[in-house]
Design a protein around this motif. Structure first.
Motif, mmCIF file in Angstrom:
data_model
loop_
_atom_site.group_PDB
_atom_site.id
_atom_site.type_symbol
_atom_site.label_atom_id
_atom_site.label_comp_id
_atom_site.label_asym_id
_atom_site.label_seq_id
_atom_site.Cartn_x
_atom_site.Cartn_y
_atom_site.Cartn_z
ATOM 1 N N PHE A 1 -14.756 4.480 -4.159
ATOM 2 C CA PHE A 1 -14.133 4.095 -2.897
ATOM 3 C C PHE A 1 -14.194 2.586 -2.670
ATOM 4 O O PHE A 1 -13.270 2.006 -2.084
ATOM 5 C CB PHE A 1 -14.782 4.840 -1.737
ATOM 6 N N MET A 2 -15.251 1.943 -3.126
ATOM 7 C CA MET A 2 -15.313 0.482 -3.007
ATOM 8 C C MET A 2 -14.223 -0.175 -3.854
ATOM 9 O O MET A 2 -13.601 -1.160 -3.431
ATOM 10 C CB MET A 2 -16.692 -0.029 -3.432
ATOM 11 N N ARG A 3 -13.978 0.376 -5.048
ATOM 12 C CA ARG A 3 -12.907 -0.165 -5.885
ATOM 13 C C ARG A 3 -11.548 0.079 -5.239
ATOM 14 O O ARG A 3 -10.665 -0.797 -5.272
ATOM 15 C CB ARG A 3 -12.960 0.477 -7.265
ATOM 16 N N ALA A 4 -11.376 1.261 -4.627
ATOM 17 C CA ALA A 4 -10.116 1.559 -3.934
ATOM 18 C C ALA A 4 -9.895 0.608 -2.763
ATOM 19 O O ALA A 4 -8.780 0.130 -2.528
ATOM 20 C CB ALA A 4 -10.121 3.008 -3.439
ATOM 21 N N ILE A 5 -10.959 0.311 -2.039
ATOM 22 C CA ILE A 5 -10.863 -0.632 -0.917
ATOM 23 C C ILE A 5 -10.461 -2.011 -1.422
ATOM 24 O O ILE A 5 -9.594 -2.681 -0.841
ATOM 25 C CB ILE A 5 -12.205 -0.700 -0.166
ATOM 26 N N SER A 6 -11.074 -2.435 -2.518
ATOM 27 C CA SER A 6 -10.767 -3.754 -3.079
ATOM 28 C C SER A 6 -9.308 -3.850 -3.522
ATOM 29 O O SER A 6 -8.602 -4.819 -3.193
ATOM 30 C CB SER A 6 -11.700 -4.035 -4.260
ATOM 31 N N LEU A 7 -8.830 -2.839 -4.262
ATOM 32 C CA LEU A 7 -7.451 -2.855 -4.750
ATOM 33 C C LEU A 7 -6.458 -2.779 -3.590
ATOM 34 O O LEU A 7 -5.439 -3.471 -3.577
ATOM 35 C CB LEU A 7 -7.223 -1.688 -5.709
ATOM 36 N N SER A 8 -6.760 -1.938 -2.601
ATOM 37 C CA SER A 8 -5.858 -1.785 -1.455
ATOM 38 C C SER A 8 -5.807 -3.063 -0.637
ATOM 39 O O SER A 8 -4.740 -3.470 -0.162
ATOM 40 C CB SER A 8 -6.316 -0.617 -0.575
ATOM 41 N N ALA A 9 -6.968 -3.702 -0.468
ATOM 42 C CA ALA A 9 -6.998 -4.954 0.287
ATOM 43 C C ALA A 9 -6.154 -6.017 -0.394
ATOM 44 O O ALA A 9 -5.458 -6.795 0.273
ATOM 45 C CB ALA A 9 -8.444 -5.432 0.430
ATOM 46 N N THR A 10 -6.186 -6.039 -1.718
ATOM 47 C CA THR A 10 -5.368 -7.006 -2.465
ATOM 48 C C THR A 10 -3.887 -6.814 -2.158
ATOM 49 O O THR A 10 -3.156 -7.772 -1.885
ATOM 50 C CB THR A 10 -5.615 -6.856 -3.977
ATOM 51 N N VAL A 11 -3.441 -5.553 -2.196
ATOM 52 C CA VAL A 11 -2.031 -5.247 -1.922
ATOM 53 C C VAL A 11 -1.663 -5.624 -0.493
ATOM 54 O O VAL A 11 -0.631 -6.266 -0.236
ATOM 55 C CB VAL A 11 -1.752 -3.753 -2.173
ATOM 56 N N LEU A 12 -2.495 -5.251 0.467
ATOM 57 C CA LEU A 12 -2.173 -5.478 1.872
ATOM 58 C C LEU A 12 -2.214 -6.962 2.238
ATOM 59 O O LEU A 12 -1.421 -7.428 3.069
ATOM 60 C CB LEU A 12 -3.134 -4.686 2.758
ATOM 61 N N ILE A 13 -3.112 -7.722 1.609
ATOM 62 C CA ILE A 13 -3.141 -9.166 1.865
ATOM 63 C C ILE A 13 -1.865 -9.821 1.336
ATOM 64 O O ILE A 13 -1.293 -10.710 1.975
ATOM 65 C CB ILE A 13 -4.396 -9.808 1.228
ATOM 66 N N ILE A 14 -1.410 -9.370 0.170
ATOM 67 C CA ILE A 14 -0.144 -9.893 -0.368
ATOM 68 C C ILE A 14 1.006 -9.577 0.587
ATOM 69 O O ILE A 14 1.860 -10.424 0.868
ATOM 70 C CB ILE A 14 0.130 -9.313 -1.770
ATOM 71 N N ILE A 15 1.037 -8.357 1.107
ATOM 72 C CA ILE A 15 2.090 -7.963 2.041
ATOM 73 C C ILE A 15 2.052 -8.846 3.288
ATOM 74 O O ILE A 15 3.092 -9.304 3.782
ATOM 75 C CB ILE A 15 1.950 -6.477 2.422
ATOM 76 N N SER A 16 0.863 -9.106 3.806
ATOM 77 C CA SER A 16 0.744 -9.884 5.044
ATOM 78 C C SER A 16 1.180 -11.337 4.839
ATOM 79 O O SER A 16 1.913 -11.888 5.667
ATOM 80 C CB SER A 16 -0.692 -9.816 5.564
ATOM 81 N N THR A 17 0.752 -11.971 3.745
ATOM 82 C CA THR A 17 1.158 -13.366 3.518
ATOM 83 C C THR A 17 2.636 -13.464 3.137
ATOM 84 O O THR A 17 3.312 -14.423 3.501
ATOM 85 C CB THR A 17 0.303 -14.029 2.425
ATOM 86 N N ALA A 18 3.131 -12.443 2.421
ATOM 87 C CA ALA A 18 4.557 -12.443 2.075
ATOM 88 C C ALA A 18 5.422 -12.332 3.326
ATOM 89 O O ALA A 18 6.534 -12.872 3.372
ATOM 90 C CB ALA A 18 4.867 -11.304 1.118
#
Length: 426
Positions: free
Chosen positions: A268-285
């Motif tokens: 779950f920690m790895r899932a949180i890390s990967l998901s956060a990466t995607v969502l941060i990209i979406i927010s800055t984009a």
């Protein structure tokens, strides 16, 4: 606009992470070319991820990681071996069929690539297969996750294009299977012409196939529940992701019993890390696309394209070339968020259905996952195979041509991506 685009390209080619390149370029453009207060950045960042639909991403990512760790991936390999292991070039074909099955659960190309490569590469090396081509084929198999539902890329495309996620998922099914068929045919033809190593096949037996099917059946229930629930209107895409996670937990912990409670925090920690990466990209984009939109870039590009050609065929060829090049240098979700809002209105002016254009976009960017210099699936497969990326890149032509042929079919035959949604969704 010039400041934003130039700044982004300079930062991107200098090796700056995509999320920082998008954010810094947007900040520079706002500060140097507008009188808008910088507080708009916080508003746009929040607005970019303030979506119930995007909540599906972390749940699908977690389900994919559980699948990888809990034995589902290995059982899919066994089933694929029973199904196509008797054909010339069997291990290439097993990798492709396995990638198809895993794509229907995880939605993550890099995770699928890692799972397939870890299982298949040692056996391919043992049998004398061309290991560089093997890595390229495995990368293409993992890239199927971008087009076969429940693809995270298709979710982002549906949200960006304001389309039904169920329709977008269904639209990806037939194109995805066409890509699979092309890869299978290409690898089979290669194996037929390249020596005895590829003819070291096992005899087909119905008993082995039924046993493999029975063992993999609980894992196969996950994609059936996801797609069936969304298409049937039982639950939304986000609810489907939650159900997929719960179902995967039950399959891996209760039925297969290969996953222990002590394994869950790490996953779950790895899932949180990967998901956060995607969502941060979406927010800055979302900040970047807002600034270039307010400064007239979409209209400028629209005027240039419509002035260049009034032919739908030429427009589609230009778009495919553009997306193929962009996919070589940029992560898929970032490319969708930057380009789709600009290109989609132009495509609609040519009479192209938004769902078809979304599938074309996804398929182009899935090809980008196997083409250097970005090619994240290619990097993962090469790493697991213990080969340099330069060596594997020399063998990427075969899967690239197969996927490109499928792309051209999807581009110029709209029914391939539109028929299934029109039949199953009222």
């Amino acid at each position: 606009m010039i400041v934003a685009v130039t700044g982004f390209l300079v930062l991107l080619f200098s090796g700056t992470p995509i999320v920082l390149a998008l954010g810094i370029a947007a900040l520079l453009a706002i500060e140097l070319t507008t009188t808008v207060p910088l507080s708009i950045v916080a508003q746009r960042v929040y607005g970019g991820i303030n979506s119930f639909t995007l909540m599906a991403i972390p749940f699908f990512v977690a389900a994919g990681l559980l699948m990888e760790a809990g034995g589902i991936a290995r059982r899919f390999v066994t089933l694929a071996g029973a199904l196509v292991g008797w054909i010339t070039g069997s291990l290439y074909l097993v990798a492709i069929v396995t990638g198809t099955g895993l794509a229907a659960i995880s939605g993550s190309g890099s995770a699928d690539t890692a799972a397939i490569a870890a299982v298949m590469t040692p056996e391919m090396r043992k049998r004398g297969y061309d290991i560089d081509l093997a890595a390229a084929v495995i990368a293409a198999s993992g890239a199927l996750a971008s087009i076969i539902p429940p693809s995270i890329v298709l979710i982002v495309i549906a949200v960006t294009a304001n389309q039904s996620i169920g329709a977008m998922f269904l639209g990806g099914v037939i194109p995805g299977l066409i890509v699979v068929a092309g890869l299978l045919l290409g690898c089979w033809l290669y194996a037929k012409r390249h020596g005895a190593a590829y003819r070291d096949t096992e005899a087909f037996t119905l008993g082995r196939l039924l046993l493999g099917f029975w063992d993999a059946l609980p894992g196969m229930a996950v994609p059936a529940i996801i797609i069936g629930g969304i298409v049937g209107g039982v639950f939304t895409a986000t609810e489907a992701a939650c159900v997929a996670l719960f179902t995967t937990l039950v399959v891996t912990m209760v039925i297969y019993r290969e996953l222990k409670p002590r394994d869950l925090p790490r996953i779950f920690m790895r899932a949180i890390s990967l998901s956060a990466t995607v969502l941060i990209i979406i927010s800055t984009a979302s900040v970047f696309t807002w600034i270039i939109a307010t400064q007239g870039f979409p209209q400028m590009l629209r005027d240039w394209l419509t002035g260049l050609t009034d032919s739908r065929v030429v427009f589609l060829l230009i778009v495919n070339l553009l997306l193929l090049v962009v996919g070589m240098f940029m992560e898929s979700i970032s490319a969708v968020l930057i380009l789709l809002p600009i290109l989609l209105p132009i495509a609609q002016s040519f009479g192209i259905h938004p769902a078809q254009f979304g599938i074309i976009t996804a398929l182009n960017l899935s090809i980008g996952l196997i083409t250097p210099p970005y090619g994240i699936c290619l990097y993962v497969a090469a790493s697991v195979a213990e080969r340099r990326i330069e060596q594997v890149s020399r063998k990427v032509l075969l899967p690239f041509v197969c996927m490109l042929a499928a792309l051209l079919l999807v581009t110029f035959v709209p029914a391939i991506s539109l028929w299934l949604p029109s039949v199953l969704i009222p």
